[in-house]
Scaffold this active site. Structure first.
Site, mmCIF file in Angstrom:
data_model
loop_
_atom_site.group_PDB
_atom_site.id
_atom_site.type_symbol
_atom_site.label_atom_id
_atom_site.label_comp_id
_atom_site.label_asym_id
_atom_site.label_seq_id
_atom_site.Cartn_x
_atom_site.Cartn_y
_atom_site.Cartn_z
ATOM 1 N N THR A 102 7.872 2.065 3.222
ATOM 2 C CA THR A 102 9.139 1.646 3.669
ATOM 3 C C THR A 102 10.395 2.605 3.547
ATOM 4 O OG1 THR A 102 9.070 -1.273 3.673
ATOM 5 C CG2 THR A 102 11.235 -0.073 3.081
ATOM 6 N N SER A 161 2.085 1.631 3.321
ATOM 7 C CA SER A 161 0.836 0.862 2.678
ATOM 8 C C SER A 161 -0.830 -0.257 2.268
ATOM 9 C CB SER A 161 1.708 0.820 0.827
ATOM 10 O OG SER A 161 2.250 -0.351 1.114
ATOM 11 N N THR A 196 5.860 -0.366 -0.978
ATOM 12 C CA THR A 196 6.480 -0.827 -1.667
ATOM 13 C C THR A 196 4.631 -2.050 -2.168
ATOM 14 O OG1 THR A 196 7.379 -3.114 -1.303
ATOM 15 C CG2 THR A 196 8.537 -0.885 -2.580
ATOM 16 N N ASP A 197 3.715 -2.209 -0.785
ATOM 17 C CA ASP A 197 3.222 -3.859 -0.523
ATOM 18 C C ASP A 197 1.904 -3.259 -1.104
ATOM 19 O OD1 ASP A 197 5.189 -4.844 0.804
ATOM 20 O OD2 ASP A 197 3.779 -4.743 2.985
HETATM 21 C C1 SIN Z 1 4.700 -0.724 3.053
HETATM 22 O O1 SIN Z 1 4.570 -0.913 1.869
HETATM 23 O O2 SIN Z 1 4.397 0.052 3.013
HETATM 24 C C2 SIN Z 1 6.200 -1.962 3.684
HETATM 25 C C3 SIN Z 1 6.268 -2.279 2.509
HETATM 26 C C4 SIN Z 1 7.511 -1.194 1.204
HETATM 27 O O3 SIN Z 1 7.520 -0.557 1.153
HETATM 28 O O4 SIN Z 1 8.724 -2.290 0.870
#
Ligand code: SIN
Length: 353
Positions: A31, A78, A111-112
């Site tokens: 993100t 991710s 973050t995922d």
């Molecule tokens: C991801 O994990 O690529 C999408 C969600 C995020 O980064 O918060």
């Protein structure tokens, strides 16, 4: 290598002041590199679009904080990260940190699955130089995007001598967390990560890394699997989520195809009796089984009724899987009983309070 994961796009040092610390910035997507149709859109966007140069455009003045050596390692959401990507990130960090001028590395990451990549790097990279992962909960195009400030904080932490020796770290929303204990706790909030039991290690405030306490001894298991850094063919370990009346055919399938299994159990790692009996039989045939918890807080403790399964301690199911993959890879040459004993010893360390 996956097409989603291009090789190095370029390495560039942009900064005049030689007295500033040098930090490697490795971009991998998420993100933080995401793009939405409008600045008002916070939820529906494409992750992993902008390159590292575009991300840095929103950070005017960062060259006054550190000399940034930047590198595009990947650009993907991710949820598509695999152990191959973990291996690539470990190699990228190791290469960047080889430069004696570089005092630490920052990885921008979705973050995922950040907690999994972060724990893999914690376990495979020597802890002497800081490796700091960060991300964002709002896309780069968003009103009040949180990515730029998170990068600035992560760079400050990576440049801080006080960050050395702690193993890989995670910096989000002004908090400094250990990659061993941090988990994602929220779906959309910018306060998305926490270490629910042990708490954070410190804060990043106005560009300064402030730790609550000195490092105080070796970080448990940090760098313990350095010999495996960059190895993509880790053994298959499945995670099964326990629930009332769960189907046992899932358990049978995993037992037949995986070398290890993490059961995200109820409460203190409990499971239906039928599942326990099946897993005990599979463990007798060489499957290494870890009891974790779906609750999100508190240790999973040893319980005689669940021998020979290994309690995960403080590790979440996702983190337990990473540790079990590495432990099984490190002990592949040993007979099953020895592999299980080595995994139990690893969890006693890695999962401790
Ligand atoms: C991801 O994990 O690529 C999408 C969600 C995020 O980064 O918060």
């Amino acid at each position: 290598m996956s097409p989603l994961c291009p090789s190095v796009s370029h390495v560039q040092t942009a900064a005049p002041a030689v007295s500033l610390p040098q930090v490697a910035l490795l971009a991998t997507g998420g993100t933080i590199a995401g793009v939405a149709a409008s600045p008002l859109e916070q939820i529906d966007y494409a992750a992993g679009v902008l390159g590292v140069e575009r991300m840095l455009e929103s950070l005017p003045g960062i060259e006054g904080v550190a000399r940034i050596v930047r590198r595009q390692c990947a650009n993907l959401p991710s949820e598509n990260c695999t152990p191959e990507h973990w291996a690539l990130l470990a190699q990228g960090c190791a290469l960047a940190l080889q430069d004696p001028e570089t005092c630490g590395a920052v990885l921008t990451h979705g973050t995922d699955t950040l907690e999994e990549s972060a724990f893999y790097l914690y376990l495979t990279l020597p802890p002497e130089k800081p490796v700091v992962l960060t991300g964002a909960m709002r896309p780069a195009t968003s009103l009040s995007a949180d990515g730029p400030i998170n990068i600035r904080d992560a760079v400050a932490v990576a440049a801080s001598p006080a960050a050395c020796g702690r193993g890989a770290l995670l910096v989000m929303n002004g908090r400094i967390l250990s990659a061993r204990t941090a988990i994602k706790i929220a779906t959309v909030d910018v306060e998305a990560f926490a270490a629910p039991e042990s708490g954070g290690l410190g804060r990043a405030i106005n560009g300064q890394a402030l730790f609550f306490a000195d490092c105080g001894g070796p970080a448990p298991l940090a760098g313990a699997y350095a010999a495996l850094a960059g190895r993509a063919d880790l053994p298959r370990v499945d995670v099964l989520y326990a629930c009332a009346g769960m189907a046992t055919d899932l358990v049978r399938h995993s037992a037949a195809h995986a070398q290890g299994l993490v059961l995200a159990g109820m409460g203190n790692g409990s499971m239906p009796s039928a599942v326990r009996d099946l897993l005990r039989e599979a463990a007798g045939q060489g499957l290494t089984v870890v009891r974790a918890s779906r609750t999100g807080a508190g240790p999973v403790t040893p319980l005689p009724g669940y021998a020979p399964f290994i309690p995960s301690g403080m590790l979440s199911p996702a983190k337990a899987r990473v540790l079990l993959m590495l432990s099984l890879a490190a002990t592949a040459h040993l007979p099953p009983a020895h592999r299980q004993a080595a995994a139990a010893a690893a969890f006693a360390q890695g999962g401790r309070l």
